[in-house]
Design a protein around this motif. Structure first.
Motif, PDB file in Angstrom:
ATOM      1  N   SER A  64      -6.189   2.400   0.048  1.00 31.75           N
ATOM      2  CA  SER A  64      -4.850   2.171  -0.486  1.00 31.75           C
ATOM      3  C   SER A  64      -4.456   0.693  -0.392  1.00 31.75           C
ATOM      4  N   THR A  65      -4.824   0.056   0.701  1.00 31.43           N
ATOM      5  CA  THR A  65      -4.494  -1.356   0.896  1.00 31.43           C
ATOM      6  C   THR A  65      -5.263  -2.237  -0.085  1.00 31.43           C
ATOM      7  N   LYS A  66      -6.545  -1.959  -0.277  1.00 28.05           N
ATOM      8  CA  LYS A  66      -7.347  -2.727  -1.235  1.00 28.05           C
ATOM      9  C   LYS A  66      -6.815  -2.553  -2.656  1.00 28.05           C
ATOM     10  N   LYS A  67      -6.413  -1.332  -2.984  1.00 26.30           N
ATOM     11  CA  LYS A  67      -5.876  -1.043  -4.315  1.00 26.30           C
ATOM     12  C   LYS A  67      -4.573  -1.819  -4.553  1.00 26.30           C
ATOM     13  N   ALA A  68      -3.733  -1.889  -3.522  1.00 21.81           N
ATOM     14  CA  ALA A  68      -2.467  -2.624  -3.647  1.00 21.81           C
ATOM     15  C   ALA A  68      -2.724  -4.123  -3.796  1.00 21.81           C
ATOM     16  N   LEU A  69      -3.628  -4.669  -2.983  1.00 25.59           N
ATOM     17  CA  LEU A  69      -3.927  -6.100  -3.045  1.00 25.59           C
ATOM     18  C   LEU A  69      -4.517  -6.484  -4.402  1.00 25.59           C
ATOM     19  N   ALA A  70      -5.279  -5.596  -5.006  1.00 22.75           N
ATOM     20  CA  ALA A  70      -5.891  -5.874  -6.311  1.00 22.75           C
ATOM     21  C   ALA A  70      -4.834  -6.066  -7.400  1.00 22.75           C
ATOM     22  N   LYS A  71      -3.620  -5.565  -7.174  1.00 25.16           N
ATOM     23  CA  LYS A  71      -2.548  -5.694  -8.165  1.00 25.16           C
ATOM     24  C   LYS A  71      -1.719  -6.963  -7.990  1.00 25.16           C
ATOM     25  N   TRP A  72      -1.954  -7.699  -6.907  1.00 25.08           N
ATOM     26  CA  TRP A  72      -1.181  -8.918  -6.678  1.00 25.08           C
ATOM     27  C   TRP A  72      -1.492  -9.948  -7.764  1.00 25.08           C
ATOM     28  N   PRO A  75       0.825  -1.214   0.000  1.00 24.00           N
ATOM     29  CA  PRO A  75       0.000   0.000   0.000  1.00 24.00           C
ATOM     30  C   PRO A  75       0.859   1.264   0.000  1.00 24.00           C
ATOM     31  N   GLN A  76       0.360   2.295  -0.692  1.00 25.55           N
ATOM     32  CA  GLN A  76       1.045   3.585  -0.706  1.00 25.55           C
ATOM     33  C   GLN A  76       0.251   4.569   0.139  1.00 25.55           C
ATOM     34  N   TYR A  77       0.959   5.519   0.744  1.00 24.12           N
ATOM     35  CA  TYR A  77       0.331   6.471   1.647  1.00 24.12           C
ATOM     36  C   TYR A  77       0.480   7.882   1.120  1.00 24.12           C
ATOM     37  N   THR A  78      -0.461   8.695   1.486  1.00 24.58           N
ATOM     38  CA  THR A  78      -0.332  10.119   1.181  1.00 24.58           C
ATOM     39  C   THR A  78       0.610  10.725   2.215  1.00 24.58           C
ATOM     40  N   LEU A  79       1.120  11.913   1.910  1.00 29.53           N
ATOM     41  CA  LEU A  79       2.025  12.594   2.828  1.00 29.53           C
ATOM     42  C   LEU A  79       1.337  12.831   4.175  1.00 29.53           C
ATOM     43  N   ASN A  80       0.066  13.150   4.132  1.00 28.41           N
ATOM     44  CA  ASN A  80      -0.709  13.386   5.347  1.00 28.41           C
ATOM     45  C   ASN A  80      -0.805  12.108   6.192  1.00 28.41           C
ATOM     46  N   SER A  81      -0.982  10.966   5.539  1.00 25.29           N
ATOM     47  CA  SER A  81      -1.078   9.687   6.263  1.00 25.29           C
ATOM     48  C   SER A  81       0.229   9.357   6.957  1.00 25.29           C
ATOM     49  N   LEU A  82       1.354   9.675   6.313  1.00 26.21           N
ATOM     50  CA  LEU A  82       2.652   9.397   6.913  1.00 26.21           C
ATOM     51  C   LEU A  82       2.904  10.263   8.138  1.00 26.21           C
ATOM     52  N   LYS A  83       2.410  11.503   8.108  1.00 22.93           N
ATOM     53  CA  LYS A  83       2.595  12.392   9.260  1.00 22.93           C
ATOM     54  C   LYS A  83       1.849  11.853  10.475  1.00 22.93           C
TER      55      LYS A  83
END
Length: 145
Positions: free
Chosen positions: A114-122, A70-78
């Motif tokens: 973001s997690t669902k989007k990443a898993l869909a690419k597996w 999963p990828q995160y937005t800058l806000n999520s990382l903060k």
């Protein structure tokens, strides 16, 4: 005037070497006996046997051949997300992931998406032996930096 008299100590006897009169050789021939050797009965303390539970190995071990995290937005990382999300999904005979649903989650909706989007690419190795559905848990922990 005193005189000192030294008395010499007697020497130990000289060692003598004795040669054995007859050297015993071990026979290399096997002796054949017709008698049966009876085993001796030993007193053994009784031990209680405990059967440990057995782990059943999975019939099919699936490992993705292509994995995206999963990828995160800058806000999520903060905000340094903490928590986990459990997803249920299916794998097509072609090895693609579909029908992704959230089973349990303690993360924000943006992280879920973001997690669902990443898993869909597996991608998995194509097979006709995939079962109905699988589950996976993604854990999110804050770095100690």
């Amino acid at each position: 005037i005193e005189e000192v008299i030294v008395i010499p100590q007697p020497l130990p006897p000289k060692p003598s070497m004795k040669i054995p009169s007859k050297v015993g050789l071990i026979s290399t021939e096997r002796q054949v006996t017709d008698s049966v050797i009876e085993p001796k009965v030993l007193a053994i303390k009784q031990v209680q046997l405990i059967t440990l539970p057995q782990l059943k190995e999975p019939a099919l071990v699936i490992t993705p051949i292509y994995k995206v995290l999963p990828q995160y937005t800058l806000n999520s990382l903060k905000n340094k997300p903490l928590g986990a999300i459990q997803l249920r999904y299916q794998i097509t005979p072609e090895g693609k992931v579909n029908n992704i649903t959230v089973v349990k989650s303690s993360v924000s909706r943006k992280i879920q998406k973001s997690t669902k989007k990443a898993l869909a690419k597996w991608q998995y190795t194509p097979s006709n032996s995939f079962k109905e559905s699988y589950e996976i848990i993604f854990e999110f922990k804050a770095d100690k930096s």
